[in-house]
Design an enzyme around this catalytic site. Sequence first.
Site, PDB file in Angstrom:
ATOM      1  N   GLN A  41      51.435  36.555  45.548  1.00  0.00           N
ATOM      2  CA  GLN A  41      51.403  38.002  45.748  1.00  0.00           C
ATOM      3  C   GLN A  41      51.538  38.394  47.221  1.00  0.00           C
ATOM      4  OE1 GLN A  41      47.287  38.344  43.962  1.00  0.00           O
ATOM      5  NE2 GLN A  41      47.147  40.067  45.369  1.00  0.00           N
ATOM      6  N   LYS A  85      40.454  51.268  45.110  1.00  0.00           N
ATOM      7  CA  LYS A  85      41.212  51.276  46.370  1.00  0.00           C
ATOM      8  C   LYS A  85      42.638  50.776  46.143  1.00  0.00           C
ATOM      9  CE  LYS A  85      41.252  48.315  49.782  1.00  0.00           C
ATOM     10  NZ  LYS A  85      42.687  48.167  50.148  1.00  0.00           N
ATOM     11  N   ALA A 107      36.852  36.835  51.101  1.00  0.00           N
ATOM     12  CA  ALA A 107      36.610  37.728  52.244  1.00  0.00           C
ATOM     13  C   ALA A 107      35.848  38.950  51.732  1.00  0.00           C
ATOM     14  CB  ALA A 107      37.904  38.109  52.953  1.00  0.00           C
ATOM     15  N   GLY A 133      32.237  46.435  48.817  1.00  0.00           N
ATOM     16  CA  GLY A 133      33.054  46.931  47.704  1.00  0.00           C
ATOM     17  C   GLY A 133      33.070  45.922  46.555  1.00  0.00           C
ATOM     18  N   HIS A 134      33.310  44.655  46.891  1.00  0.00           N
ATOM     19  CA  HIS A 134      33.312  43.612  45.852  1.00  0.00           C
ATOM     20  C   HIS A 134      31.932  43.510  45.192  1.00  0.00           C
ATOM     21  CE1 HIS A 134      36.585  41.857  48.527  1.00  0.00           C
ATOM     22  NE2 HIS A 134      37.187  41.913  47.360  1.00  0.00           N
ATOM     23  N   GLY A 164      38.525  47.527  41.838  1.00  0.00           N
ATOM     24  CA  GLY A 164      38.250  48.676  42.700  1.00  0.00           C
ATOM     25  C   GLY A 164      39.416  49.656  42.676  1.00  0.00           C
ATOM     26  N   SER A 210      37.806  46.913  52.926  1.00  0.00           N
ATOM     27  CA  SER A 210      38.926  46.049  52.579  1.00  0.00           C
ATOM     28  C   SER A 210      38.764  44.735  53.331  1.00  0.00           C
ATOM     29  CB  SER A 210      40.235  46.720  53.019  1.00  0.00           C
ATOM     30  OG  SER A 210      41.274  45.763  53.066  1.00  0.00           O
ATOM     31  N   SER A 211      39.190  43.658  52.684  1.00  0.00           N
ATOM     32  CA  SER A 211      39.113  42.350  53.341  1.00  0.00           C
ATOM     33  C   SER A 211      39.938  42.350  54.616  1.00  0.00           C
ATOM     34  CB  SER A 211      39.633  41.262  52.403  1.00  0.00           C
ATOM     35  OG  SER A 211      38.924  41.325  51.196  1.00  0.00           O
ATOM     36  N   VAL A 267      34.445  51.969  47.843  1.00  0.00           N
ATOM     37  CA  VAL A 267      33.262  51.958  48.718  1.00  0.00           C
ATOM     38  C   VAL A 267      33.767  52.119  50.154  1.00  0.00           C
ATOM     39  CG1 VAL A 267      31.246  50.643  49.477  1.00  0.00           C
ATOM     40  CG2 VAL A 267      32.010  50.493  47.097  1.00  0.00           C
TER      41      VAL A 267
HETATM   42  O1  PAF Z   1      42.697  42.788  44.346  1.00  0.00           O
HETATM   43  C1  PAF Z   1      42.702  41.557  44.601  1.00  0.00           C
HETATM   44  O2  PAF Z   1      41.842  41.031  45.309  1.00  0.00           O
HETATM   45  C2  PAF Z   1      43.806  40.693  44.016  1.00  0.00           C
HETATM   46  O3  PAF Z   1      45.008  41.390  43.955  1.00  0.00           O
HETATM   47  C3  PAF Z   1      43.443  40.099  42.641  1.00  0.00           C
HETATM   48  C4  PAF Z   1      43.270  41.177  41.596  1.00  0.00           C
HETATM   49  C5  PAF Z   1      42.168  39.281  42.754  1.00  0.00           C
HETATM   50  C6  PAF Z   1      44.567  39.173  42.170  1.00  0.00           C
HETATM   51  O4  PAF Z   1      44.802  38.150  43.088  1.00  0.00           O
END
Ligand code: PAF
Length: 293
Positions: free
Chosen positions: A69, A159, A40, A44-45, A157, A195-196, A186
């Site tokens: 997570q 963020k 997504a 920023g990415h 990032g 943010s996604s 960003v």
């Molecule tokens: O920040 C993220 O997108 C995630 O927490 C990461 C670092 C890719 C780990 O799944």
Amino acid sequence: MPALIQTAMKIYATIKETEDALSPYRNGKRSIGFVPTMGALHRGHLSLVTRSKSENDVTVCSIFVNPTQFNSPSDLEKYPRTIDDDMQMLASAGCDILFAPSVDEMYRKGDYSTINEDFGILDKVMEGKSRPGHFAGMLTIVNKLFCIIKPDNAYFGKKDFQQLVLIRHFVHTHHLPVIIKACPIVREDDGLAMSSRNRLLSAEERSNASIIPQTLFKIKSMWGEKTSAELKEFVKDRFNMVSPLKLDYFEIVNAETLEPVKDKASGKSAVACIAAFSGDVRLIDNISLTEQV
Ligand code: PAF
């Protein structure tokens, strides 16, 4: 596989292919830059990819929506997945290798066990309080990805400030041979941190969400005149009175230890952190009160 724009980007789903593709770089002592993501993707990415490209011989990105997570199956389910667009964006940004594994490839034999370590308060305050187990899952996957990619430099990032603090701590205590590079947040034109999760907001929620960065900028301008306790009250009142967003927390913490900072005089490196719900979408943001941003 969807049609890609003309690109040299290689896409692998297996660990073996990715390791084989990277071994000539490793053996040739050429530097590997790594940008881990959950897809997504947004600007920023891409800023992380651009930074990695400018500092390394090869840039690897990963896209993996990490189940361990997430705090609930519904949060995992609704996480945006835009793999076709992501591949186009990465290819255009000049990413060399995309590693996009399946859940079975990363959690082999259905073993979803996560890191079980004492991180002191680092994983217990703020996001840790609201999202128990989140950081253990995040560190588990980041560690697995580091084992596979073996990057010289990894880009994250600012963020996700608390995530960054924990990754730095983990890398330091485990002596992992990777340099963690923290990259600036960003922001959209109205200040909202990219943010996604922003794409899950309705038009109205999206427009209301700008209270988050506006509050942080205001706090930065008041730091020094007011104590943390006073600023916390200010933020609570602001959210209660003028915003449809629901405040989850607002804290001012030390940038490394995450201990609370009482006032400007007592803290060298203070960061103001906020989390709030816009509808059922949880947004986080932060601002350094001591660095120029
Ligand atoms: O920040 C993220 O997108 C995630 O927490 C990461 C670092 C890719 C780990 O799944």
